[in-house]
Design a protein around this motif. Structure first.
Motif, mmCIF file in Angstrom:
data_model
loop_
_atom_site.group_PDB
_atom_site.id
_atom_site.type_symbol
_atom_site.label_atom_id
_atom_site.label_comp_id
_atom_site.label_asym_id
_atom_site.label_seq_id
_atom_site.Cartn_x
_atom_site.Cartn_y
_atom_site.Cartn_z
ATOM 1 N N LEU A 17 0.823 -1.214 0.000
ATOM 2 C CA LEU A 17 0.000 0.000 0.000
ATOM 3 C C LEU A 17 0.852 1.257 0.000
ATOM 4 O O LEU A 17 0.608 2.193 -0.759
ATOM 5 N N VAL A 18 1.868 1.294 0.859
ATOM 6 C CA VAL A 18 2.743 2.469 0.927
ATOM 7 C C VAL A 18 3.471 2.657 -0.395
ATOM 8 O O VAL A 18 3.626 3.792 -0.891
ATOM 9 N N LEU A 19 3.940 1.545 -0.987
ATOM 10 C CA LEU A 19 4.632 1.643 -2.271
ATOM 11 C C LEU A 19 3.712 2.190 -3.349
ATOM 12 O O LEU A 19 4.101 3.071 -4.142
ATOM 13 N N VAL A 20 2.464 1.699 -3.387
ATOM 14 C CA VAL A 20 1.503 2.179 -4.381
ATOM 15 C C VAL A 20 1.190 3.657 -4.168
ATOM 16 O O VAL A 20 1.132 4.449 -5.135
ATOM 17 N N LEU A 21 0.995 4.084 -2.917
ATOM 18 C CA LEU A 21 0.705 5.490 -2.631
ATOM 19 C C LEU A 21 1.870 6.387 -3.025
ATOM 20 O O LEU A 21 1.672 7.483 -3.577
ATOM 21 N N LEU A 22 3.096 5.933 -2.752
ATOM 22 C CA LEU A 22 4.267 6.723 -3.139
ATOM 23 C C LEU A 22 4.339 6.878 -4.657
ATOM 24 O O LEU A 22 4.578 7.971 -5.175
ATOM 25 N N ALA A 23 4.141 5.735 -5.341
ATOM 26 C CA ALA A 23 4.198 5.793 -6.807
ATOM 27 C C ALA A 23 3.103 6.713 -7.357
ATOM 28 O O ALA A 23 3.343 7.503 -8.286
ATOM 29 N N TYR A 24 1.894 6.615 -6.787
ATOM 30 C CA TYR A 24 0.781 7.451 -7.238
ATOM 31 C C TYR A 24 1.108 8.938 -7.036
ATOM 32 O O TYR A 24 0.878 9.766 -7.930
ATOM 33 N N CYS A 25 1.622 9.265 -5.867
ATOM 34 C CA CYS A 25 1.941 10.675 -5.577
ATOM 35 C C CYS A 25 3.051 11.191 -6.491
ATOM 36 O O CYS A 25 3.012 12.342 -6.955
ATOM 37 N N ILE A 26 4.040 10.341 -6.755
ATOM 38 C CA ILE A 26 5.147 10.768 -7.618
ATOM 39 C C ILE A 26 4.648 11.071 -9.028
ATOM 40 O O ILE A 26 5.044 12.072 -9.650
#
Length: 288
Positions: free
Chosen positions: A60-69
């Motif tokens: 989840l954290v990885l997906v959120l980081l990628a989305y924000c980037i």
């Protein structure tokens, strides 16, 4: 990459020929040793249990980081938002972790309680005194038995009958193992004669610091016969890496015979026990 597959293949081939209750360290090993005590089974279960939280949270954290980037990069979002807070999001990221921590905390406290509250009285007590870089064992029985256990030197293999490196691996085998009976509650009093060491036996799920001038206590009830290896797990000097621990778990009858003989002839008692155990059961070593 070829080495990875070769190592995995070798490990699988080795494990296929080993009894289910025994194992050794193998290349690319990523899991705990097969548990030999109830406590270690609980530790293994708790590890698997926590992974059901850790893996989804990490993803989840990885997906959120990628989305924000991607979503909020300068080229796609030239005018940044001036939003200072969002009540719903703040409630979610506060309540969510609290719930997750509660689900982890309850079984972890139960495990911790089980580790320090054995459900029966010890039938055997052994005092383990750490030295740089070996162990002294004292059996607190009628006519106490004491002996030293140190790493097995390569030149001593033939004399001790330990030429089989699959059963007595380099850097883990010792000259004299601690011998205990199977299915017997065993108390280990742990101390040190010089610096801080640590008595660790992974297959039993125990690890206890050995502190000079202080006696700590741990316990185990081995449920499977075999030869189990651990090591000092506290940095204790230049030969810290050469301070193994070996515990041989045998039947009650074999233990009583060994104990009676060891009081007068420890090397002879060990050889007689090895001949009986290695010759009949061919138990493998449970590695570190």
């Amino acid at each position: 990459m070829k080495k990875i597959f070769a190592g995995a293949g070798a490990a699988a081939a080795y494990l296929a020929g080993v009894p289910a209750h025994a194992a050794q360290p193998v290349e690319w090993q990523m899991t705990f040793q097969p548990p030999a005590t109830g406590i270690m089974r609980q530790i293994a279960w708790f590890e698997h249990y926590t992974l059901w939280f850790i893996v989804p949270i990490t993803i989840l954290v990885l997906v959120l980081l990628a989305y924000c980037i991607v979503r909020f990069r300068a080229s796609a979002n030239p005018t940044p938002s001036r939003t200072s807070h969002n009540t719903l999001i703040e409630v979610i990221w506060t309540v969510g972790p609290v719930v997750v921590l509660l689900f982890i905390a309850v079984p972890s406290f139960q495990l911790l309680t089980a580790q320090y509250t054995p459900n029966e009285e010890a039938k055997l007590t052994v005092k383990a005194t750490a030295n740089q870089w070996n162990w002294d064992y004292e059996y607190q029985v009628d006519k106490p038995l004491s002996f030293n256990s140190a790493i097995l030197e390569e030149g001593d293999r033939a004399g001790l009958g330990k030429q089989d490196k699959a059963l007595y691996p380099r850097l883990l085998a010792v000259d004299h193992e601690m011998v205990v009976p199977v299915n017997t509650m065993t108390r280990v009093l742990v101390t040190a004669a010089d610096v801080i060491h640590s008595f660790a036996m992974p297959a039993f799920g125990i690890k206890m610091d050995a502190v000079p001038g202080r006696i700590n206590e741990t316990w185990f009830k081995a449920e499977k016969e075999g030869l189990y290896y651990g090591q000092c797990s506290q940095l204790c000097g230049k030969d810290h890496a050469f301070m193994p621990i070996a515990i041989r778990v045998v039947s009650e009858k074999q233990y009583e015979t060994w104990l009676a003989a060891a009081k007068t002839d420890l090397p002879g008692a060990n050889k007689a026990l090895m001949a009986e155990v290695d010759g009949t059961n061919k138990v493998a070593a449970a590695g570190n």
